[in-house]
Design a protein around this motif. Structure first.
Motif, PDB file in Angstrom:
ATOM      1  N   GLN A  61      -4.783 -13.594  -5.049  1.00  0.00           N
ATOM      2  CA  GLN A  61      -5.618 -14.805  -5.114  1.00  0.00           C
ATOM      3  C   GLN A  61      -5.681 -15.358  -6.530  1.00  0.00           C
ATOM      4  OE1 GLN A  61      -9.485 -13.902  -3.508  1.00  0.00           O
ATOM      5  NE2 GLN A  61      -8.722 -13.747  -1.418  1.00  0.00           N
ATOM      6  N   ASP A  62      -5.760 -14.479  -7.522  1.00  0.00           N
ATOM      7  CA  ASP A  62      -5.857 -14.922  -8.918  1.00  0.00           C
ATOM      8  C   ASP A  62      -4.516 -15.322  -9.511  1.00  0.00           C
ATOM      9  OD1 ASP A  62      -8.555 -14.424  -8.800  1.00  0.00           O
ATOM     10  OD2 ASP A  62      -8.470 -12.584 -10.019  1.00  0.00           O
ATOM     11  N   ASN A  63      -3.433 -14.688  -9.100  1.00  0.00           N
ATOM     12  CA  ASN A  63      -2.133 -14.865  -9.756  1.00  0.00           C
ATOM     13  C   ASN A  63      -1.073 -15.549  -8.897  1.00  0.00           C
ATOM     14  OD1 ASN A  63      -2.622 -13.257 -12.343  1.00  0.00           O
ATOM     15  ND2 ASN A  63      -3.278 -11.836 -10.753  1.00  0.00           N
ATOM     16  N   LYS A  64      -1.371 -15.803  -7.646  1.00  0.00           N
ATOM     17  CA  LYS A  64      -0.431 -16.423  -6.695  1.00  0.00           C
ATOM     18  C   LYS A  64       0.868 -15.630  -6.569  1.00  0.00           C
ATOM     19  CE  LYS A  64      -3.355 -19.717  -6.132  1.00  0.00           C
ATOM     20  NZ  LYS A  64      -4.601 -19.087  -5.768  1.00  0.00           N
ATOM     21  N   ALA A  65       0.781 -14.344  -6.852  1.00  0.00           N
ATOM     22  CA  ALA A  65       1.911 -13.420  -6.698  1.00  0.00           C
ATOM     23  C   ALA A  65       1.343 -12.009  -6.685  1.00  0.00           C
ATOM     24  CB  ALA A  65       2.908 -13.566  -7.844  1.00  0.00           C
ATOM     25  N   TYR A  66       2.105 -11.084  -6.112  1.00  0.00           N
ATOM     26  CA  TYR A  66       1.719  -9.671  -6.142  1.00  0.00           C
ATOM     27  C   TYR A  66       2.290  -9.040  -7.406  1.00  0.00           C
ATOM     28  CZ  TYR A  66       0.469 -10.337  -1.261  1.00  0.00           C
ATOM     29  OH  TYR A  66      -0.110 -10.781  -0.104  1.00  0.00           O
ATOM     30  N   PRO A  67       1.709  -7.944  -7.884  1.00  0.00           N
ATOM     31  CA  PRO A  67       2.299  -7.254  -9.037  1.00  0.00           C
ATOM     32  C   PRO A  67       3.744  -6.871  -8.707  1.00  0.00           C
ATOM     33  CG  PRO A  67       0.151  -6.316  -8.485  1.00  0.00           C
ATOM     34  CD  PRO A  67       0.515  -7.272  -7.388  1.00  0.00           C
ATOM     35  N   THR A  68       4.672  -7.247  -9.564  1.00  0.00           N
ATOM     36  CA  THR A  68       6.082  -7.029  -9.245  1.00  0.00           C
ATOM     37  C   THR A  68       6.642  -5.780  -9.915  1.00  0.00           C
ATOM     38  OG1 THR A  68       8.281  -8.004  -9.161  1.00  0.00           O
ATOM     39  CG2 THR A  68       6.930  -8.528 -11.095  1.00  0.00           C
ATOM     40  N   THR A  69       7.558  -5.138  -9.209  1.00  0.00           N
ATOM     41  CA  THR A  69       8.307  -4.001  -9.752  1.00  0.00           C
ATOM     42  C   THR A  69       9.807  -4.303  -9.716  1.00  0.00           C
ATOM     43  OG1 THR A  69       8.539  -2.920  -7.596  1.00  0.00           O
ATOM     44  CG2 THR A  69       6.574  -2.367  -8.899  1.00  0.00           C
ATOM     45  N   GLY A  70      10.152  -5.553  -9.390  1.00  0.00           N
ATOM     46  CA  GLY A  70      11.563  -5.885  -9.230  1.00  0.00           C
ATOM     47  C   GLY A  70      12.200  -5.115  -8.082  1.00  0.00           C
ATOM     48  N   SER A  75       5.917   4.830  -8.677  1.00  0.00           N
ATOM     49  CA  SER A  75       5.162   5.894  -8.044  1.00  0.00           C
ATOM     50  C   SER A  75       4.801   6.958  -9.061  1.00  0.00           C
ATOM     51  CB  SER A  75       6.022   6.522  -6.944  1.00  0.00           C
ATOM     52  OG  SER A  75       5.373   7.605  -6.357  1.00  0.00           O
ATOM     53  N   THR A  76       3.993   7.917  -8.625  1.00  0.00           N
ATOM     54  CA  THR A  76       3.813   9.130  -9.409  1.00  0.00           C
ATOM     55  C   THR A  76       4.772  10.202  -8.921  1.00  0.00           C
ATOM     56  OG1 THR A  76       2.021   9.838  -7.977  1.00  0.00           O
ATOM     57  CG2 THR A  76       1.409   8.685 -10.013  1.00  0.00           C
ATOM     58  N   THR A  86       2.605   6.315 -14.982  1.00  0.00           N
ATOM     59  CA  THR A  86       1.380   7.062 -15.239  1.00  0.00           C
ATOM     60  C   THR A  86       0.457   6.952 -14.032  1.00  0.00           C
ATOM     61  OG1 THR A  86       0.315   5.138 -16.211  1.00  0.00           O
ATOM     62  CG2 THR A  86       1.536   6.590 -17.704  1.00  0.00           C
ATOM     63  N   THR A  87      -0.574   7.756 -14.017  1.00  0.00           N
ATOM     64  CA  THR A  87      -1.505   7.785 -12.900  1.00  0.00           C
ATOM     65  C   THR A  87      -2.031   6.393 -12.562  1.00  0.00           C
ATOM     66  OG1 THR A  87      -2.159  10.007 -13.502  1.00  0.00           O
ATOM     67  CG2 THR A  87      -3.653   8.808 -12.064  1.00  0.00           C
ATOM     68  N   ASN A  88      -2.391   5.601 -13.556  1.00  0.00           N
ATOM     69  CA  ASN A  88      -2.929   4.268 -13.293  1.00  0.00           C
ATOM     70  C   ASN A  88      -1.920   3.158 -13.541  1.00  0.00           C
ATOM     71  OD1 ASN A  88      -5.580   4.581 -12.273  1.00  0.00           O
ATOM     72  ND2 ASN A  88      -6.208   5.325 -14.274  1.00  0.00           N
ATOM     73  N   GLY A  89      -0.644   3.494 -13.666  1.00  0.00           N
ATOM     74  CA  GLY A  89       0.354   2.481 -13.941  1.00  0.00           C
ATOM     75  C   GLY A  89       1.366   2.252 -12.839  1.00  0.00           C
ATOM     76  N   TRP A  90       1.233   2.903 -11.704  1.00  0.00           N
ATOM     77  CA  TRP A  90       2.266   2.777 -10.678  1.00  0.00           C
ATOM     78  C   TRP A  90       2.141   1.508  -9.849  1.00  0.00           C
ATOM     79  CZ3 TRP A  90       0.704   3.225  -5.583  1.00  0.00           C
ATOM     80  CH2 TRP A  90      -0.505   3.874  -5.345  1.00  0.00           C
ATOM     81  N   ILE A  91       1.104   0.736 -10.025  1.00  0.00           N
ATOM     82  CA  ILE A  91       1.058  -0.654  -9.546  1.00  0.00           C
ATOM     83  C   ILE A  91       0.683  -1.472 -10.771  1.00  0.00           C
ATOM     84  CG2 ILE A  91       0.032  -2.362  -8.010  1.00  0.00           C
ATOM     85  CD1 ILE A  91      -0.534  -0.172  -6.013  1.00  0.00           C
ATOM     86  N   PRO A  92       1.636  -2.198 -11.331  1.00  0.00           N
ATOM     87  CA  PRO A  92       1.399  -2.864 -12.612  1.00  0.00           C
ATOM     88  C   PRO A  92       0.279  -3.903 -12.528  1.00  0.00           C
ATOM     89  CG  PRO A  92       3.486  -3.577 -11.629  1.00  0.00           C
ATOM     90  CD  PRO A  92       2.960  -2.466 -10.779  1.00  0.00           C
ATOM     91  N   ARG A 101     -10.664   0.168  -9.945  1.00  0.00           N
ATOM     92  CA  ARG A 101     -11.060   0.980 -11.099  1.00  0.00           C
ATOM     93  C   ARG A 101     -10.008   2.019 -11.442  1.00  0.00           C
ATOM     94  NH1 ARG A 101     -15.876   4.736 -10.411  1.00  0.00           N
ATOM     95  NH2 ARG A 101     -16.372   3.120  -8.922  1.00  0.00           N
ATOM     96  N   GLN A 102      -9.470   2.675 -10.425  1.00  0.00           N
ATOM     97  CA  GLN A 102      -8.459   3.711 -10.640  1.00  0.00           C
ATOM     98  C   GLN A 102      -7.546   3.763  -9.423  1.00  0.00           C
ATOM     99  OE1 GLN A 102     -10.128   7.529 -11.548  1.00  0.00           O
ATOM    100  NE2 GLN A 102      -8.164   8.564 -11.489  1.00  0.00           N
ATOM    101  N   LEU A 103      -6.247   3.882  -9.663  1.00  0.00           N
ATOM    102  CA  LEU A 103      -5.309   4.043  -8.561  1.00  0.00           C
ATOM    103  C   LEU A 103      -5.390   5.467  -8.051  1.00  0.00           C
ATOM    104  CD1 LEU A 103      -2.239   2.093  -9.959  1.00  0.00           C
ATOM    105  CD2 LEU A 103      -3.689   1.444  -8.047  1.00  0.00           C
ATOM    106  N   PRO A 104      -5.507   5.645  -6.735  1.00  0.00           N
ATOM    107  CA  PRO A 104      -5.635   7.000  -6.200  1.00  0.00           C
ATOM    108  C   PRO A 104      -4.310   7.752  -6.210  1.00  0.00           C
ATOM    109  CG  PRO A 104      -5.578   5.405  -4.422  1.00  0.00           C
ATOM    110  CD  PRO A 104      -5.574   4.618  -5.699  1.00  0.00           C
ATOM    111  N   LEU A 105      -4.421   9.062  -6.239  1.00  0.00           N
ATOM    112  CA  LEU A 105      -3.283   9.942  -6.013  1.00  0.00           C
ATOM    113  C   LEU A 105      -3.425  10.500  -4.609  1.00  0.00           C
ATOM    114  CD1 LEU A 105      -3.175  11.937  -9.364  1.00  0.00           C
ATOM    115  CD2 LEU A 105      -1.610  10.145  -8.629  1.00  0.00           C
TER     116      LEU A 105
END
Length: 188
Positions: A61-70, A75-76, A86-92, A101-105
């Motif tokens: 809604q804010d960016n008109k696109a999903y976080p891209t990974t190409g 993943s972890t 990283t634990t909180n970096g697998w969805i940019p 707040r935190q990406l789950p494992l």
């Protein structure tokens, strides 16, 4: 007359029968406990996917696109074909943008990002029980890699996706997982 006293005690057969019954009850109890733990982790995976789906839609809604990974698999998980993050970096951008707040494992992993043996493929693989995300910005797909543990898989479950989507895992001859995706992400 001789005075006979009756000695009390158990015979060997009675003891063996009692030990056998205790062993059977223990085995049933342990198996039931392990199955209930697997079902609980399956429920947690579905909750995790749903919360991430909400965060992805807020991001969209804010960016008109999903976080891209190409379309790389972030993943972890470790090893090909995954880009280990990283634990909180697998969805940019999801955590840094305050969408979650935190990406789950995966609940089987707990807080560890170390490689885990794939118990469903006789130890042949590593790094299962993790979440994987891939996106081209327009569409996305996220799945719990090879992680359905509960018995009696409900193929009508909205998160269930099996067989044909090739998740590179072997759960007793079946490949299946839980997944969420945008309309165009099903084919990723």
């Amino acid at each position: 007359m001789k005075n006979f006293t009756k000695k009390s005690g158990f015979t060997l057969i009675e003891l063996l029968v009692a030990i056998s019954i205790i062993g059977i009850l223990t085995a049933v109890g342990v198996n039931t406990f392990e199955n209930s733990q697997g079902r609980a982790r399956d429920s947690k995976r579905q909750e995790d996917l749903k919360s991430i789906e909400k965060a992805l839609e807020l991001y969209y809604q804010d960016n008109k696109a999903y976080p891209t990974t190409g379309l790389a698999r972030w993943s972890t998980c470790t090893g090909a074909p995954y880009v280990t993050q990283t634990t909180n970096g697998w969805i940019p951008g999801l955590v840094t943008g305050n969408y979650i707040r935190q990406l789950p494992l995966d609940p089987k992993r707990g807080t560890s990002t170390a490689a885990m043996a794939n118990t469903y493929s006789n130890g042949a693989g590593t790094s299962v029980f993790c979440y994987v995300y891939l996106s081209n910005g327009t569409d996305y797909k996220m799945y719990a890699h090879c992680a359905i543990e509960g018995k009696g898989i409900d193929t009508n479950n909205v998160f269930y996706h099996g067989g044909a989507l090739n998740y590179n895992c072997d759960n007793g001859g079946l490949s299946y997982t839980y997944a969420i995706y945008s309309d165009g992400g099903v084919g990723f």
